[in-house]
Write an enzyme that holds these catalytic residues in place. Structure first.
Site, PDB file in Angstrom:
ATOM      1  N   TYR A 170     -45.780  -0.597  -5.031  1.00  0.00           N
ATOM      2  CA  TYR A 170     -45.339  -0.745  -3.641  1.00  0.00           C
ATOM      3  C   TYR A 170     -46.145  -1.834  -2.926  1.00  0.00           C
ATOM      4  O   TYR A 170     -45.572  -2.740  -2.293  1.00  0.00           O
ATOM      5  CB  TYR A 170     -45.483   0.594  -2.881  1.00  0.00           C
ATOM      6  CG  TYR A 170     -45.442   0.359  -1.398  1.00  0.00           C
ATOM      7  CD1 TYR A 170     -44.233   0.145  -0.754  1.00  0.00           C
ATOM      8  CD2 TYR A 170     -46.625   0.266  -0.655  1.00  0.00           C
ATOM      9  CE1 TYR A 170     -44.185  -0.156   0.594  1.00  0.00           C
ATOM     10  CE2 TYR A 170     -46.585  -0.032   0.698  1.00  0.00           C
ATOM     11  CZ  TYR A 170     -45.364  -0.235   1.309  1.00  0.00           C
ATOM     12  OH  TYR A 170     -45.326  -0.542   2.634  1.00  0.00           O
ATOM     13  N   GLU A 216     -51.229  -2.837   4.578  1.00  0.00           N
ATOM     14  CA  GLU A 216     -50.465  -1.972   3.674  1.00  0.00           C
ATOM     15  C   GLU A 216     -51.343  -0.880   3.059  1.00  0.00           C
ATOM     16  O   GLU A 216     -50.899   0.244   2.864  1.00  0.00           O
ATOM     17  CB  GLU A 216     -49.810  -2.802   2.560  1.00  0.00           C
ATOM     18  CG  GLU A 216     -48.664  -3.675   3.055  1.00  0.00           C
ATOM     19  CD  GLU A 216     -47.529  -2.869   3.671  1.00  0.00           C
ATOM     20  OE1 GLU A 216     -47.406  -1.669   3.390  1.00  0.00           O
ATOM     21  OE2 GLU A 216     -46.779  -3.454   4.465  1.00  0.00           O
ATOM     22  N   ASP A 226     -41.169   2.716  -0.382  1.00  0.00           N
ATOM     23  CA  ASP A 226     -42.120   3.722   0.102  1.00  0.00           C
ATOM     24  C   ASP A 226     -41.301   4.942   0.536  1.00  0.00           C
ATOM     25  O   ASP A 226     -40.092   5.001   0.279  1.00  0.00           O
ATOM     26  CB  ASP A 226     -42.991   3.150   1.234  1.00  0.00           C
ATOM     27  CG  ASP A 226     -42.190   2.914   2.521  1.00  0.00           C
ATOM     28  OD1 ASP A 226     -40.944   2.959   2.473  1.00  0.00           O
ATOM     29  OD2 ASP A 226     -42.818   2.688   3.570  1.00  0.00           O
TER      30      ASP A 226
END
Ligand code: SF4
Length: 402
Positions: free
Chosen positions: A129, A46, A147
């Protein structure tokens, strides 16, 4: 039934969206190296994926995980070595934060990612996020994430107006994401939303006819799905390349396809066309349009002589077209059909003689393409019927739909 603005998502709608999206994801998800990874692997992927495309990240992720397979291995490495493994990905603060966070995890949590509320969020470089991704994907906790892909999907699905960067719009999107994320399979659902944004609900060319959420989508049922999200007022226009295959058979007929009924120019006809991907040349795009949209393997033709050639050939024309914050260049390549293949999408198709082409309603840029083909093929232009073209008003939005 579509979700009304400023109202909570009904349980019926939520269930439909979750069920359809999960079904779609199972069938369509890409095989990526971080699928099913440990919490550490999810975290690394990520962080790498922030500001960086999937295809770029894959080799970096694999190398990084091979050299630093655990939080402890990362914490024990020198910063210089970590940066060396990051070199080329850019945004090096991400690597420094990851390294620093790994040291904190070893000191405070025995080298594991903590599950208690607030702990992940306190690590350097971990925002809302990333925390949502780790919690939902690795720990199966019903945390939302938003996102850029998810923001676009949600803004279209629920018709959320307002600049996506504004605090109030962001709050609305997070609220919608929170309402949607299911107790069961929250990580799969979040990944499915992101995957839909990457593969189907793409910025300038949403493929609504392939979308599992079309029946409930505000934008997908509006004339122009790309009216959402709202363009930032200070955003510079973006260049986009479209390419059409002008497939001409031995009898001189040209292949045209009918657009899906949804979106602007729904139901009109066009030469098979795609939006070129990053790194794809217009000629490659035209070959893809022939294969995926028309269902033909083709050979490109040299326009000056109309001989079939291999390799690079010139387009017969290039049409510039402005669309809100997109600057579109549409290329057209003459091609000969070689062999039929199964197209990606089933659309009505017709082989049409040059003389009959003008009877088919076409968006204005495609009509310009038609004129260029007719000129090139020396068609008897004076005999052509008056052109049935949908003229654009206000902002010409042809290229935003596909
Ligand atoms: S129907 Fe179209 S606009 Fe709506 S979510 Fe699907 S691809 Fe996006």
């Amino acid at each position: 039934m579509k979700a009304a603005l400023n109202e909570p998502v009904t349980s019926d709608l939520r269930e439909r969206i979750v069920t359809k999206l999960l079904e779609w994801y199972l069938q369509n998800k890409r095989d990526l190296p971080w699928r099913g990874a440990s919490a550490y692997g999810v975290w690394v992927s990520e962080i790498m994926l922030q500001q960086t495309q999937v295809a770029t990240v894959i080799p970096y992720y694999l190398r990084f995980m091979e050299r630093f397979p655990t939080v402890r291995a990362l914490a024990e490495a020198s910063q210089e070595e970590v940066l060396r493994y990051w070199a080329g990905l850019g945004y090096y603060a991400r690597a420094r934060n990851l390294h620093q966070a790994a040291k904190i995890l070893v000191e405070r949590y025995g080298g594991e990612l903590p599950t208690e509320p607030g702990a992940i969020e306190s690590l350097p470089g971990v925002g809302r996020y990333t925390a949502g991704a780790i919690r939902s994907i690795a720990f199966h906790q019903p945390y939302p994430l938003v996102d850029a892909n998810v923001a676009r999907v949600l803004s279209r699905l629920f018709g959320v107006s307002g600049n996506l960067r504004s605090t109030s719009t962001q709050a609305r999107l997070w609220n919608l994401a929170q309402q949607l994320v299911p107790e069961n399979e929250p990580g799969t659902f979040n990944q499915a939303l992101m995957e839909l944004g990457s593969l189907v609900c793409i910025p300038s060319d949403p493929r609504c006819e392939q979308c599992p959420l079309l029946a409930d989508c505000v934008a997908g049922n509006a004339p122009d799905p790309t009216a959402w999200p709202e363009a930032s007022s200070n955003k510079r226009s973006l260049p986009v390349v479209h390419s059409s295959a002008l497939i001409c058979n031995e009898e001189g007929a040209l292949l045209i396809v009918q657009r899906p009924p949804h979106g602007l120019w729904g139901g009109l006809w066009e030469f098979p066309r795609v939006v070129c991907s990053a790194g794809e040349t217009p000629l490659e795009g035209a070959h893809r349009a022939a294969l995926e949209v028309a269902g033909w393997e083709v050979t490109a033709m040299e326009p000056k002589t109309l001989r079939a050639v291999q390799g690079q050939v010139a387009p017969i024309t290039r049409i510039k077209h402005g669309v809100m914050h997109y600057r579109i260049t549409l290329y057209g390549y003459l091609m000969r059909p070689k062999a039929p293949v199964a197209p990606k999408e089933e659309r009505p198709k017709e082989w049409v003689t040059p003389e009959a082409l003008s009877r088919y309603p076409m968006p204005a840029p495609q009509a310009q393409l038609r004129e260029a083909v007719l000129n090139r093929l020396h068609a008897p232009l004076p005999n052509i019927q008056p052109c049935f073209v949908f003229e654009e008003t206000n902002s010409p939005d042809y290229a935003k739909e596909s």
